[in-house]
Design an enzyme around this catalytic site. Structure first.
Site, mmCIF file in Angstrom:
data_model
loop_
_atom_site.group_PDB
_atom_site.id
_atom_site.type_symbol
_atom_site.label_atom_id
_atom_site.label_comp_id
_atom_site.label_asym_id
_atom_site.label_seq_id
_atom_site.Cartn_x
_atom_site.Cartn_y
_atom_site.Cartn_z
ATOM 1 N N CYS A 76 3.174 -2.803 13.650
ATOM 2 C CA CYS A 76 4.372 -2.964 12.803
ATOM 3 C C CYS A 76 5.642 -2.970 13.654
ATOM 4 O O CYS A 76 6.705 -3.315 13.177
ATOM 5 C CB CYS A 76 4.439 -1.845 11.786
ATOM 6 S SG CYS A 76 4.366 -0.230 12.528
ATOM 7 N N GLU A 83 6.557 -10.996 7.088
ATOM 8 C CA GLU A 83 5.730 -10.332 8.102
ATOM 9 C C GLU A 83 4.402 -11.061 8.215
ATOM 10 O O GLU A 83 3.652 -11.142 7.252
ATOM 11 C CB GLU A 83 5.503 -8.873 7.727
ATOM 12 C CG GLU A 83 4.715 -8.122 8.800
ATOM 13 C CD GLU A 83 4.467 -6.675 8.455
ATOM 14 O OE1 GLU A 83 4.032 -6.404 7.326
ATOM 15 O OE2 GLU A 83 4.713 -5.807 9.315
ATOM 16 N N GLU A 116 5.597 4.264 5.310
ATOM 17 C CA GLU A 116 5.822 3.511 6.559
ATOM 18 C C GLU A 116 5.279 2.110 6.303
ATOM 19 O O GLU A 116 4.055 1.927 6.212
ATOM 20 C CB GLU A 116 5.034 4.175 7.703
ATOM 21 C CG GLU A 116 5.548 5.532 8.085
ATOM 22 C CD GLU A 116 6.987 5.478 8.554
ATOM 23 O OE1 GLU A 116 7.707 6.449 8.298
ATOM 24 O OE2 GLU A 116 7.376 4.457 9.169
ATOM 25 N N LYS A 171 -7.585 8.895 3.320
ATOM 26 C CA LYS A 171 -8.383 7.678 3.171
ATOM 27 C C LYS A 171 -7.977 6.658 4.238
ATOM 28 O O LYS A 171 -6.877 6.125 4.219
ATOM 29 C CB LYS A 171 -8.168 7.044 1.791
ATOM 30 C CG LYS A 171 -9.196 5.947 1.507
ATOM 31 C CD LYS A 171 -8.793 4.990 0.417
ATOM 32 C CE LYS A 171 -7.916 3.892 0.969
ATOM 33 N NZ LYS A 171 -8.650 2.995 1.930
HETATM 34 O O1 TXE Z 1 -2.296 -2.995 4.169
HETATM 35 P P1 TXE Z 1 -2.526 -2.351 2.768
HETATM 36 P P2 TXE Z 1 -3.296 -3.863 4.952
HETATM 37 C C1 TXE Z 1 1.205 -4.919 6.710
HETATM 38 C C2 TXE Z 1 0.789 -6.226 7.314
HETATM 39 C C3 TXE Z 1 -0.495 -6.520 6.649
HETATM 40 C C4 TXE Z 1 -0.228 -5.990 5.259
HETATM 41 C C5 TXE Z 1 -1.507 -5.665 4.554
HETATM 42 O O2 TXE Z 1 1.720 -7.225 6.905
HETATM 43 O O3 TXE Z 1 -0.780 -7.901 6.578
HETATM 44 O O4 TXE Z 1 0.500 -4.789 5.466
HETATM 45 O O5 TXE Z 1 -2.306 -4.924 5.485
HETATM 46 C C6 TXE Z 1 -4.731 1.274 1.020
HETATM 47 N N1 TXE Z 1 -3.151 2.358 -3.758
HETATM 48 N N2 TXE Z 1 0.835 -3.780 7.526
HETATM 49 O O6 TXE Z 1 -4.305 -4.600 4.147
HETATM 50 O O7 TXE Z 1 -3.210 -3.246 1.798
HETATM 51 C C7 TXE Z 1 -5.723 0.471 1.825
HETATM 52 O O8 TXE Z 1 -7.048 0.745 1.409
HETATM 53 C C8 TXE Z 1 -3.440 3.181 -2.725
HETATM 54 C C9 TXE Z 1 1.899 -3.035 8.148
HETATM 55 O O9 TXE Z 1 -3.803 -2.872 5.935
HETATM 56 O O10 TXE Z 1 -1.197 -1.836 2.447
HETATM 57 C C10 TXE Z 1 -5.448 0.967 3.230
HETATM 58 O O11 TXE Z 1 -6.095 2.193 3.449
HETATM 59 N N3 TXE Z 1 -3.869 2.749 -1.505
HETATM 60 C C11 TXE Z 1 1.441 -1.636 8.430
HETATM 61 C C12 TXE Z 1 -3.948 1.162 3.221
HETATM 62 O O12 TXE Z 1 -3.576 1.309 1.853
HETATM 63 C C13 TXE Z 1 -3.960 1.414 -1.327
HETATM 64 C C14 TXE Z 1 0.117 -1.595 9.129
HETATM 65 C C15 TXE Z 1 -3.166 -0.030 3.808
HETATM 66 O O13 TXE Z 1 -3.562 -1.158 3.091
HETATM 67 C C16 TXE Z 1 -3.667 0.492 -2.341
HETATM 68 C C17 TXE Z 1 -0.843 -2.371 8.430
HETATM 69 C C18 TXE Z 1 -3.241 1.015 -3.599
HETATM 70 N N4 TXE Z 1 -2.942 0.205 -4.617
HETATM 71 C C19 TXE Z 1 -0.473 -3.444 7.642
HETATM 72 N N5 TXE Z 1 -3.871 -0.768 -1.849
HETATM 73 C C20 TXE Z 1 2.382 -0.834 9.311
HETATM 74 N N6 TXE Z 1 3.579 -0.544 8.845
HETATM 75 O O14 TXE Z 1 1.981 -0.425 10.389
HETATM 76 C C21 TXE Z 1 -4.268 -0.613 -0.578
HETATM 77 N N7 TXE Z 1 -4.335 0.685 -0.245
#
Ligand code: TXE
Length: 481
Positions: free
Chosen positions: A282, A384, A248, A173
């Protein structure tokens, strides 16, 4: 208006409930496509397809799996330009970045694991004439791969390539914020030669369809990249189900600049490690620590070069910073910028939203921002932000800077600038991080372990680490005498 579909059992299909979400381009803020609002029913459909396909795929020869992964890599390369433009439109990053970094790395990810699997072996342990042990490393079943919006196809492929290479089927996904390139890639899957049901790509929100993947009892492995809070929510569901978990997560990476550094290189690379991809990587170095003897000189050069950066149309080759990924993310980043002066900081560059002309007026553009004078343990230096915002802080000794660098709940990566080899080794060893770059940044060898400690995650991706994660070791002991 392009309507994105799920890839299930080799077919591109609408979600069962026929519900769709708007997908906006950050470039203009307009809705430009629709994405499936999938749910547990769509996951169940994908699970039954993957179950059917697993005996076939896991029994394919390594050479056959390698050939298919390598062909998908080639097909992505053949479509590089279109994919780069799509990535830029979906994420807001400059096309130049997507075509130089994002899509070429997706090509490399499939090629790397298409070849790595041919060299992946296991061990045997001889007990002399008494017995012989050998370790089998077998594919596990269906892997759930969930990826974020910052490097969409790059991180999506980084997860699914090793899972597939190891012989697992995948239910993947992508982020609902940036679904497009995963969808465009799903149109290449059949041509690459994957049997139906081996790779399934489902679109939708995290709490709904993401969670349904995590909860499904027939998906024993979850590989996730995203926010630390989300990683914790996923762990709460997956841990009591004894699922294999790779997380990650976020980072708040220190960029440590000693007074004996190669000054020009350190300044120029720091501009990149601060603001590349609008600071939405990240691995970006969001806390810049500068040894006090060169603090003023470095500050002047860093601020000057940052002010020269062009925030503009992601489709313009002169643009250095495009749009951040969404309006809500832009608001989150702005809230930290507004907090800076309240918390005693001084904004040396940026600090504001950028209003572009014409069709871009509705886009989400921010100035690259440098803040000085904040305490190392304030909110801006501990949380972050994940945008084009960095702080600069002077330090005297190695002990001072290590205490500040290691003071956050994160431990993903770090950068160290020094020409003193002994110091480079000692500082790298003492830093709470999974990855340390010395006199460079984001130089990547895909064979190396990739991941962080503390709130930055659990487990490692990359090289054989990922193939170990996506296989189950079994030791067989044969009595000889
Ligand atoms: O991450 P999310 P987002 C950090 C960065 C950012 C924050 C949120 O601080 O502001 O994370 O970003 C799915 N069960 N990073 O919104 O919400 C969601 O649909 C299962 C660091 O991108 O964690 C998406 O596909 N899945 C990071 C994925 O998880 C769930 C890079 C990431 O979403 C879920 C990006 C749930 N309960 C953001 N909730 C890095 N380490 O590179 C969400 N998702």
């Amino acid at each position: 208006m392009e309507k994105i579909q799920n890839l299930i059992n080799g077919n591109l299909i609408d979600p069962i409930k026929r519900k769709f979400l708007d997908n906006r381009t950050p470039r203009t803020g307009e809705v430009y496509s629709k994405i499936p609002d999938s749910d547990e029913e769509d996951v169940a459909l994908a699970v039954s397809a993957a179950k059917e396909a697993f005996p076939i795929w896991s029994n394919y020869s390594i050479d056959k799996r390698s050939e298919i992964l390598t062909r998908l890599s080639q097909l992505i390369e053949d479509n590089l330009e279109a994919l780069a433009l799509a990535e830029s439109k979906d994420n807001g990053k400059p096309v130049s970045l997507a075509s130089k970094v994002d899509i070429p790395r997706a090509v490399s990810n499939f090629h790397f694991y298409g070849t790595a699997i041919k060299h992946f072996a296991s061990e045997s342990h001889s007990m002399g004439n008494l017995a012989l042990n050998y370790t089998l490393r077998e594919p596990i079943g269906i892997a759930g791969c969930i990826s974020p919006w910052n490097l969409p196809l790059y991180l999506f492929s980084w997860k699914i390539a090793p899972a597939l290479a190891a012989g697992n089927c995948v239910i993947a996904k992508p982020s609902e914020v940036t679904p497009m390139t995963a969808y465009l890639m799903s149109k290449l899957v059949k041509e690459a030669g994957f049997p139906d049901g081996v790779l399934n790509i489902i679109h939708g929100t995290g709490p709904k369809v993401g969670q349904a993947i995590v909860e499904h009892p027939d998906i024993p492995i979850i590989s996730f990249t995203g926010g630390t809070a989300t990683g914790a929510a996923i762990s709460k569901i997956a841990a009591p189900m004894f699922k294999k978990l790779s997380l990650e997560l976020g980072g708040k990476n220190p960029n440590i600049i000693f007074d004996d550094c190669d000054f020009e290189k350190a300044v120029n690379t720091t501009v990149k490690s601060s603001f590349a991809n609008q600071g939405q990587i990240c691995l970006c170095g969001s806390r810049v620590f500068i040894q006090e003897k060169i603090y003023e000189k470095f500050k002047e050069a860093f601020v000057r070069k940052t002010k020269e950066l062009i925030v503009g149309d992601p489709q313009d080759s002169k643009t250095n910073l495009g749009a951040v990924v969404s309006e809500s993310h832009m608001r989150k980043i702005l809230s930290y910028m507004f907090l800076a002066e309240k918390d005693g900081g001084t904004i040396l560059a940026g600090g504001k939203q950028v209003k572009l002309e014409g069709e871009l007026a509705g886009g989400y553009y921010l100035q690259p921002t440098i803040i000085e004078g904040l305490a190392y343990d304030c909110k801006i230096n501990q949380e972050e932000i994940f945008g084009p915002v960095v702080t600069i802080t002077p330090f005297k000794t190695e002990e001072d800077v290590l205490m500040m660098a290691n003071s956050t709940k994160y431990g993903l990566s770090a950068t160290v600038w020094t020409e003193n080899l002994k110091r480079a080794h000692n500082i790298s060893k003492a830093l709470h991080a999974g990855i340390v770059w010395v006199n460079t940044w984001l130089l990547r060898d895909l064979r190396t372990p990739f991941g962080g400690v503390k709130g930055s995650g659990v487990g490692r991706e990359g090289g054989f680490e990922a193939l170990h994660f996506f296989t189950e070791p079994k030791n067989v002991c044969i009595k000889l005498s």
